[in-house]
Design an enzyme around this catalytic site. Structure first.
Site, PDB file in Angstrom:
ATOM      1  N   ASN A   8      -1.322  -5.886 -28.013  1.00  8.30           N
ATOM      2  CA  ASN A   8      -0.860  -5.353 -26.723  1.00  8.30           C
ATOM      3  C   ASN A   8       0.267  -6.253 -26.241  1.00  8.30           C
ATOM      4  O   ASN A   8       0.020  -7.343 -25.742  1.00  8.30           O
ATOM      5  CB  ASN A   8      -2.034  -5.359 -25.735  1.00  8.30           C
ATOM      6  CG  ASN A   8      -1.619  -4.961 -24.338  1.00  8.30           C
ATOM      7  OD1 ASN A   8      -0.513  -4.445 -24.129  1.00  8.30           O
ATOM      8  ND2 ASN A   8      -2.501  -5.189 -23.368  1.00  8.30           N
ATOM      9  N   TRP A   9       1.490  -5.763 -26.409  1.00  9.14           N
ATOM     10  CA  TRP A   9       2.647  -6.610 -26.048  1.00  9.14           C
ATOM     11  C   TRP A   9       2.831  -6.697 -24.534  1.00  9.14           C
ATOM     12  O   TRP A   9       3.640  -7.482 -24.057  1.00  9.14           O
ATOM     13  CB  TRP A   9       3.920  -6.046 -26.678  1.00  9.14           C
ATOM     14  CG  TRP A   9       3.983  -6.171 -28.179  1.00  9.14           C
ATOM     15  CD1 TRP A   9       2.996  -6.609 -29.024  1.00  9.14           C
ATOM     16  CD2 TRP A   9       5.103  -5.840 -29.016  1.00  9.14           C
ATOM     17  NE1 TRP A   9       3.433  -6.571 -30.327  1.00  9.14           N
ATOM     18  CE2 TRP A   9       4.724  -6.104 -30.358  1.00  9.14           C
ATOM     19  CE3 TRP A   9       6.382  -5.350 -28.771  1.00  9.14           C
ATOM     20  CZ2 TRP A   9       5.581  -5.894 -31.439  1.00  9.14           C
ATOM     21  CZ3 TRP A   9       7.248  -5.137 -29.843  1.00  9.14           C
ATOM     22  CH2 TRP A   9       6.844  -5.419 -31.162  1.00  9.14           C
ATOM     23  N   LYS A  10       2.144  -5.857 -23.793  1.00  5.72           N
ATOM     24  CA  LYS A  10       2.301  -5.810 -22.326  1.00  5.72           C
ATOM     25  C   LYS A  10       3.787  -5.653 -21.973  1.00  5.72           C
ATOM     26  O   LYS A  10       4.502  -4.946 -22.670  1.00  5.72           O
ATOM     27  CB  LYS A  10       1.680  -7.048 -21.683  1.00  5.72           C
ATOM     28  CG  LYS A  10       0.246  -7.286 -22.160  1.00  5.72           C
ATOM     29  CD  LYS A  10      -0.475  -8.317 -21.347  1.00  5.72           C
ATOM     30  CE  LYS A  10      -1.822  -8.624 -21.990  1.00  5.72           C
ATOM     31  NZ  LYS A  10      -2.687  -9.410 -21.133  1.00  5.72           N
ATOM     32  N   HIS A  95      -6.651  -0.498 -19.176  1.00  7.49           N
ATOM     33  CA  HIS A  95      -6.582  -1.966 -19.273  1.00  7.49           C
ATOM     34  C   HIS A  95      -6.833  -2.561 -17.889  1.00  7.49           C
ATOM     35  O   HIS A  95      -6.426  -1.985 -16.879  1.00  7.49           O
ATOM     36  CB  HIS A  95      -5.207  -2.376 -19.800  1.00  7.49           C
ATOM     37  CG  HIS A  95      -5.137  -3.822 -20.167  1.00  7.49           C
ATOM     38  ND1 HIS A  95      -5.010  -4.810 -19.229  1.00  7.49           N
ATOM     39  CD2 HIS A  95      -5.221  -4.441 -21.366  1.00  7.49           C
ATOM     40  CE1 HIS A  95      -5.007  -5.983 -19.843  1.00  7.49           C
ATOM     41  NE2 HIS A  95      -5.126  -5.785 -21.142  1.00  7.49           N
ATOM     42  N   GLU A  97      -5.443  -4.809 -16.351  1.00  6.14           N
ATOM     43  CA  GLU A  97      -4.225  -5.030 -15.551  1.00  6.14           C
ATOM     44  C   GLU A  97      -3.779  -3.738 -14.880  1.00  6.14           C
ATOM     45  O   GLU A  97      -3.244  -3.768 -13.769  1.00  6.14           O
ATOM     46  CB  GLU A  97      -3.129  -5.631 -16.450  1.00  6.14           C
ATOM     47  CG  GLU A  97      -3.454  -7.088 -16.782  1.00  6.14           C
ATOM     48  CD  GLU A  97      -2.862  -7.605 -18.074  1.00  6.14           C
ATOM     49  OE1 GLU A  97      -1.983  -6.951 -18.653  1.00  6.14           O
ATOM     50  OE2 GLU A  97      -3.319  -8.689 -18.517  1.00  6.14           O
ATOM     51  N   GLU A 165     -13.073  -6.216 -22.865  1.00  7.82           N
ATOM     52  CA  GLU A 165     -12.191  -7.300 -22.450  1.00  7.82           C
ATOM     53  C   GLU A 165     -12.680  -7.887 -21.132  1.00  7.82           C
ATOM     54  O   GLU A 165     -12.366  -7.352 -20.055  1.00  7.82           O
ATOM     55  CB  GLU A 165     -10.768  -6.766 -22.263  1.00  7.82           C
ATOM     56  CG  GLU A 165     -10.169  -6.183 -23.513  1.00  7.82           C
ATOM     57  CD  GLU A 165      -8.646  -6.291 -23.511  1.00  7.82           C
ATOM     58  OE1 GLU A 165      -8.121  -6.813 -24.489  1.00  7.82           O
ATOM     59  OE2 GLU A 165      -8.019  -5.885 -22.530  1.00  7.82           O
ATOM     60  N   GLY A 171      -5.913 -13.902 -21.237  1.00  7.69           N
ATOM     61  CA  GLY A 171      -4.791 -14.807 -21.009  1.00  7.69           C
ATOM     62  C   GLY A 171      -5.191 -16.161 -20.454  1.00  7.69           C
ATOM     63  O   GLY A 171      -4.322 -16.918 -20.001  1.00  7.69           O
ATOM     64  N   SER A 209      -8.172 -13.679 -25.093  1.00  8.53           N
ATOM     65  CA  SER A 209      -7.869 -15.000 -25.666  1.00  8.53           C
ATOM     66  C   SER A 209      -8.254 -15.129 -27.138  1.00  8.53           C
ATOM     67  O   SER A 209      -8.658 -16.201 -27.582  1.00  8.53           O
ATOM     68  CB  SER A 209      -8.535 -16.100 -24.828  1.00  8.53           C
ATOM     69  OG  SER A 209      -7.988 -16.118 -23.515  1.00  8.53           O
ATOM     70  N   GLY A 230      -3.526  -9.878 -26.785  1.00  9.90           N
ATOM     71  CA  GLY A 230      -2.365  -9.920 -25.908  1.00  9.90           C
ATOM     72  C   GLY A 230      -1.393 -11.006 -26.344  1.00  9.90           C
ATOM     73  O   GLY A 230      -0.563 -10.825 -27.225  1.00  9.90           O
ATOM     74  N   GLY A 231      -1.523 -12.168 -25.736  1.00  7.66           N
ATOM     75  CA  GLY A 231      -0.559 -13.261 -25.947  1.00  7.66           C
ATOM     76  C   GLY A 231      -0.297 -13.587 -27.407  1.00  7.66           C
ATOM     77  O   GLY A 231       0.865 -13.790 -27.809  1.00  7.66           O
TER      78      GLY A 231
HETATM   79  C1  PEP Z   1      -5.187  -8.190 -23.319  1.00  7.44           C
HETATM   80  O1  PEP Z   1      -4.644  -8.256 -22.231  1.00  7.44           O
HETATM   81  O2  PEP Z   1      -5.421  -7.080 -23.838  1.00  7.44           O
HETATM   82  C2  PEP Z   1      -5.557  -9.441 -23.968  1.00  7.44           C
HETATM   83  C3  PEP Z   1      -6.573  -9.446 -24.763  1.00  7.44           C
HETATM   84  O3  PEP Z   1      -4.811 -10.556 -23.642  1.00  7.44           O
HETATM   85  P1  PEP Z   1      -4.944 -12.032 -24.254  1.00  7.44           P
HETATM   86  O4  PEP Z   1      -5.188 -11.889 -25.745  1.00  7.44           O
HETATM   87  O5  PEP Z   1      -3.650 -12.693 -23.951  1.00  7.44           O
HETATM   88  O6  PEP Z   1      -6.103 -12.672 -23.583  1.00  7.44           O
END
Ligand code: PEP
Length: 247
Positions: A8-10, A95, A97, A165, A171, A209, A230-231
């Site tokens: 997920n590049w956001k 999601h 967010e 999640e 994050g 994470s 994500g990150g």
């Molecule tokens: C996400 O937002 O889908 C996610 C899992 O982020 P991160 O891996 O950065 O925690």
């Protein structure tokens, strides 16, 4: 079951940097096939370039959201039909967010998921508790309500994926214990079976994470069928470091 690793590049990446990332990943996956099913979910305006960068590789491309209506006067939104028409295979919905930043309710997520299924997309529906909900012992109640309210009718294990999640793990570098992840995944599978008949064969991803250093132990948990990342999906090195750690 083959693991699914979805990035997920956001709202990250520009035209040139995303090309470097998508091409670099495609090269890695082509050179080392079969480790996992791999998907990337770039921001909407980068989807077309990402699709051409990964063409000829087994990487699929997904959206990060879609509208619940097929088309119409919805400025700034994207229809599921357009995502599918461009060549996307999937879409992330609900999601945390989007639930937090855009006030998305489970009812809205369900309508979006219904539209996405109608368009032929796989839906990756996100659920997860906040830290306060967790501390109050409400995690299963919240997640159960999200599953009941967000999953579309008529989905199958081939067309619906759930991503667990925990909001407090996204994050932050923090993750639940391996036992906690396993227990919640069991709970989610049972609940999806009860509410939508979707337990057997349903892919349930863990997200929050995930990075190369913890991927192998998380992905080895029974009932964890992949990861939403994500990150660590923003560099070839980190994302590939997760994919190659798939058991
Ligand atoms: C996400 O937002 O889908 C996610 C899992 O982020 P991160 O891996 O950065 O925690």
């Amino acid at each position: 079951m083959t693991k699914l690793i979805a990035g997920n590049w956001k709202m990250n990446g520009l035209v040139a940097s995303s090309q470097v990332l998508a091409h670099g990943l495609a090269d890695k996956v082509k050179a080392n096939p079969g480790r996992a099913d791999v998907a990337i979910c770039p921001p909407g305006p980068l989807i077309r370039d990402a699709l051409s960068a990964v063409s000829g590789s087994p990487i699929s491309v997904g959206g990060q959201d879609c509208h619940a209506n097929e088309s119409g006067a919805h400025t700034g939104d994207t229809s599921a039909a357009l995502l599918a028409d461009m060549g996307c295979s999937s879409v992330i919905l609900g999601h945390s967010e989007r639930r937090a930043d855009h006030g998305e309710t489970s009812a809205l997520v369900k309508n979006k998921a219904q539209a996405a299924l109608n368009a032929g997309l796989v839906v990756i529906v996100c659920v997860g508790e906040s830290e306060a909900e967790r501390d109050a012992g409400q995690a299963e109640t919240v997640i159960g309500q999200q599953i009941d309210g967000s999953l579309p009718a008529g989905g199958t294990p081939q067309t619906v994926v759930i991503a667990y999640e925990p909001v407090w793990a996204i994050g932050t570098g923090r993750t639940p214990s391996l036992q906690e992840i396993r227990a919640i995944h069991v709970f989610i599978r049972n609940r999806a079976q009860e509410s939508h008949g979707l337990g057997d064969g349903l892919r349930i991803l863990y997200g929050g994470s995930v990075k190369p250093g913890n991927a192998s132990e998380i992905l080895a948990i029974q009932g964890v069928d992949g990861a939403l990342v994500g990150g660590a999906s923003l560099t070839v090195e980190d994302f590939w470091g997760i994919i190659e750690n798939c058991p």
